[in-house]
Write a protein that holds these residues in place. Structure first.
Motif, PDB file in Angstrom:
ATOM      1  N   HIS A 241      30.524  35.882  53.040  1.00  0.00           N
ATOM      2  CA  HIS A 241      30.984  37.273  53.031  1.00  0.00           C
ATOM      3  C   HIS A 241      32.227  37.319  52.158  1.00  0.00           C
ATOM      4  O   HIS A 241      33.217  36.648  52.457  1.00  0.00           O
ATOM      5  CB  HIS A 241      31.310  37.763  54.445  1.00  0.00           C
ATOM      6  CG  HIS A 241      31.865  39.151  54.473  1.00  0.00           C
ATOM      7  ND1 HIS A 241      31.089  40.268  54.271  1.00  0.00           N
ATOM      8  CD2 HIS A 241      33.124  39.597  54.648  1.00  0.00           C
ATOM      9  CE1 HIS A 241      31.846  41.347  54.328  1.00  0.00           C
ATOM     10  NE2 HIS A 241      33.086  40.959  54.556  1.00  0.00           N
ATOM     11  N   GLU A 242      32.156  38.071  51.059  1.00  0.00           N
ATOM     12  CA  GLU A 242      33.292  38.196  50.145  1.00  0.00           C
ATOM     13  C   GLU A 242      34.055  39.476  50.429  1.00  0.00           C
ATOM     14  O   GLU A 242      33.461  40.541  50.595  1.00  0.00           O
ATOM     15  CB  GLU A 242      32.814  38.237  48.692  1.00  0.00           C
ATOM     16  CG  GLU A 242      32.197  36.950  48.223  1.00  0.00           C
ATOM     17  CD  GLU A 242      31.732  37.011  46.772  1.00  0.00           C
ATOM     18  OE1 GLU A 242      31.553  38.130  46.230  1.00  0.00           O
ATOM     19  OE2 GLU A 242      31.548  35.940  46.187  1.00  0.00           O
ATOM     20  N   VAL A 243      35.383  39.370  50.458  1.00  0.00           N
ATOM     21  CA  VAL A 243      36.252  40.524  50.618  1.00  0.00           C
ATOM     22  C   VAL A 243      37.026  40.696  49.316  1.00  0.00           C
ATOM     23  O   VAL A 243      37.609  39.737  48.809  1.00  0.00           O
ATOM     24  CB  VAL A 243      37.218  40.344  51.807  1.00  0.00           C
ATOM     25  CG1 VAL A 243      38.115  41.567  51.963  1.00  0.00           C
ATOM     26  CG2 VAL A 243      36.444  40.077  53.089  1.00  0.00           C
ATOM     27  N   VAL A 244      37.018  41.916  48.780  1.00  0.00           N
ATOM     28  CA  VAL A 244      37.721  42.217  47.524  1.00  0.00           C
ATOM     29  C   VAL A 244      39.039  42.903  47.876  1.00  0.00           C
ATOM     30  O   VAL A 244      39.047  43.991  48.447  1.00  0.00           O
ATOM     31  CB  VAL A 244      36.855  43.107  46.612  1.00  0.00           C
ATOM     32  CG1 VAL A 244      37.619  43.483  45.348  1.00  0.00           C
ATOM     33  CG2 VAL A 244      35.550  42.401  46.270  1.00  0.00           C
ATOM     34  N   PHE A 245      40.138  42.231  47.547  1.00  0.00           N
ATOM     35  CA  PHE A 245      41.476  42.748  47.807  1.00  0.00           C
ATOM     36  C   PHE A 245      42.118  43.220  46.505  1.00  0.00           C
ATOM     37  O   PHE A 245      41.969  42.585  45.465  1.00  0.00           O
ATOM     38  CB  PHE A 245      42.379  41.648  48.391  1.00  0.00           C
ATOM     39  CG  PHE A 245      41.970  41.158  49.744  1.00  0.00           C
ATOM     40  CD1 PHE A 245      42.314  41.863  50.886  1.00  0.00           C
ATOM     41  CD2 PHE A 245      41.252  39.975  49.890  1.00  0.00           C
ATOM     42  CE1 PHE A 245      41.950  41.397  52.148  1.00  0.00           C
ATOM     43  CE2 PHE A 245      40.893  39.502  51.138  1.00  0.00           C
ATOM     44  CZ  PHE A 245      41.238  40.221  52.272  1.00  0.00           C
ATOM     45  N   ARG A 246      42.870  44.313  46.590  1.00  0.00           N
ATOM     46  CA  ARG A 246      43.669  44.809  45.466  1.00  0.00           C
ATOM     47  C   ARG A 246      44.957  45.416  46.013  1.00  0.00           C
ATOM     48  O   ARG A 246      44.980  46.000  47.083  1.00  0.00           O
ATOM     49  CB  ARG A 246      42.931  45.888  44.658  1.00  0.00           C
ATOM     50  CG  ARG A 246      41.683  45.412  43.960  1.00  0.00           C
ATOM     51  CD  ARG A 246      41.985  44.415  42.851  1.00  0.00           C
ATOM     52  NE  ARG A 246      40.797  44.092  42.099  1.00  0.00           N
ATOM     53  CZ  ARG A 246      39.959  43.109  42.388  1.00  0.00           C
ATOM     54  NH1 ARG A 246      40.178  42.320  43.423  1.00  0.00           N
ATOM     55  NH2 ARG A 246      38.907  42.878  41.634  1.00  0.00           N
ATOM     56  N   ARG A 247      46.028  45.293  45.206  1.00  0.00           N
ATOM     57  CA  ARG A 247      47.298  45.958  45.509  1.00  0.00           C
ATOM     58  C   ARG A 247      47.366  47.211  44.648  1.00  0.00           C
ATOM     59  O   ARG A 247      47.105  47.178  43.450  1.00  0.00           O
ATOM     60  CB  ARG A 247      48.479  45.035  45.205  1.00  0.00           C
ATOM     61  CG  ARG A 247      49.828  45.636  45.556  1.00  0.00           C
ATOM     62  CD  ARG A 247      50.972  44.623  45.417  1.00  0.00           C
ATOM     63  NE  ARG A 247      50.810  43.685  44.345  1.00  0.00           N
ATOM     64  CZ  ARG A 247      51.216  43.889  43.078  1.00  0.00           C
ATOM     65  NH1 ARG A 247      51.785  45.011  42.734  1.00  0.00           N
ATOM     66  NH2 ARG A 247      51.033  42.956  42.165  1.00  0.00           N
ATOM     67  N   CYS A 248      47.714  48.323  45.262  1.00  0.00           N
ATOM     68  CA  CYS A 248      47.794  49.583  44.535  1.00  0.00           C
ATOM     69  C   CYS A 248      49.017  49.573  43.617  1.00  0.00           C
ATOM     70  O   CYS A 248      50.131  49.346  44.091  1.00  0.00           O
ATOM     71  CB  CYS A 248      47.879  50.755  45.506  1.00  0.00           C
ATOM     72  SG  CYS A 248      48.069  52.343  44.680  1.00  0.00           S
ATOM     73  N   PRO A 249      48.834  49.820  42.325  1.00  0.00           N
ATOM     74  CA  PRO A 249      49.992  49.864  41.432  1.00  0.00           C
ATOM     75  C   PRO A 249      50.889  51.074  41.703  1.00  0.00           C
ATOM     76  O   PRO A 249      52.069  51.054  41.382  1.00  0.00           O
ATOM     77  CB  PRO A 249      49.388  49.954  40.029  1.00  0.00           C
ATOM     78  CG  PRO A 249      47.927  50.104  40.191  1.00  0.00           C
ATOM     79  CD  PRO A 249      47.572  49.955  41.625  1.00  0.00           C
ATOM     80  N   GLY A 250      50.333  52.098  42.358  1.00  0.00           N
ATOM     81  CA  GLY A 250      51.118  53.292  42.655  1.00  0.00           C
ATOM     82  C   GLY A 250      52.014  53.124  43.868  1.00  0.00           C
ATOM     83  O   GLY A 250      53.238  53.213  43.788  1.00  0.00           O
ATOM     84  N   CYS A 251      51.404  52.849  45.033  1.00  0.00           N
ATOM     85  CA  CYS A 251      52.176  52.777  46.286  1.00  0.00           C
ATOM     86  C   CYS A 251      52.440  51.348  46.752  1.00  0.00           C
ATOM     87  O   CYS A 251      53.121  51.138  47.755  1.00  0.00           O
ATOM     88  CB  CYS A 251      51.481  53.584  47.372  1.00  0.00           C
ATOM     89  SG  CYS A 251      49.915  52.868  47.956  1.00  0.00           S
TER      90      CYS A 251
END
Length: 156
Positions: A116-126
Motif C-alpha cells: 500500500h503506497e501513500v503519497v505525501f506532499r507539503r503544501c507550498p502555500g500553507c
C-alpha cells in the motif's frame, strides 16, 4: 522529548536478530502490522504498531518508515504487507529501495513493492502536510495545488 531520546525500535541487522525478535512475539502481536523505520545506516528497526515512527527511530533521520506485517510459510518468515504509511516522516514511495535493501539484508522474503503506497506532499502555500488521494494534488487545508514530486523534507 525524553521518550524519543531513550526510545528506539528493536534493531534487526541480521537474520539471527530477526529470529530472536520474532520468537518473542505473541500470536496476537503477529496478527497486526508493526511500526518500522530504516535508519540512515540501512538497518531495519521494529516497534509495536501503535508506536510513533520518530520514537522507533530514536529521533534520528530515516531512509524509510511505515508499517510491516509478517507471515510464516513452510517454516520461513517473510513480509506479508509493507507500507510507507508514516505521518511522522511522510516518506516518498521511492523509499522502497531502502526498505527492500534492509529486508534483503536479513534474508526475509518480500513483495516487489509497497503493498500500500501513500503519497505525501507539503503544501507550498500553507506548509501543511497532505496525503494525496486518488491523484488529486490539491491541498485539503487551503486548496492550493500540490507539487507532482515529493517535497516533504525541507532539504528537498
Amino acid at each position: 522529548m525524553a521518550l524519543v531520546r531513550t526510545g528506539g525500535g528493536y534493531r534487526i541487522g541480521t537474520a539471527a536478530d530477526f529470529d530472536r525478535w520474532i520468537a518473542e512475539r505473541s500470536a496476537q502481536e503477529l496478527a497486526e502490522p508493526f511500526t518500522y523505520v530504516i535508519g540512515t545506516d540501512g538497518v531495519l528497526r521494529l516497534a509495536p504498531r501503535r508506536s510513533e515512527h520518530v520514537v522507533c527511530a530514536g529521533g534520528e533521520m530515516v531512509l524509510g518508515a511505515g508499517e510491516i506485517g509478517f507471515v510464516q510459510e513452510r517454516g520461513r518468515w517473510g513480509v506479508r504487507e509493507v507500507t510507507n504509511q508514516s505521518t511522522g516522516y511522510c516518506p516518498d514511495v521511492a523509499s522502497w529501495a531502502a526498505v527492500a535493501g534492509a529486508l534483503d539484508g536479513i534474508g526475509l522474503g518480500r513483495p516487489d513493492r509497497f503493498t500500500h503506497e501513500v503519497v505525501f506532499r507539503r503544501c507550498p502555500g500553507c506548509q501543511e502536510h497532505n496525503i494525496v488521494r486518488e491523484g488529486d494534488f490539491v491541498c485539503v487545508f487551503c486548496g492550493s495545488d500540490l507539487p507532482a514530486t515529493w517535497n516533504v523534507d525541507p532539504a528537498a
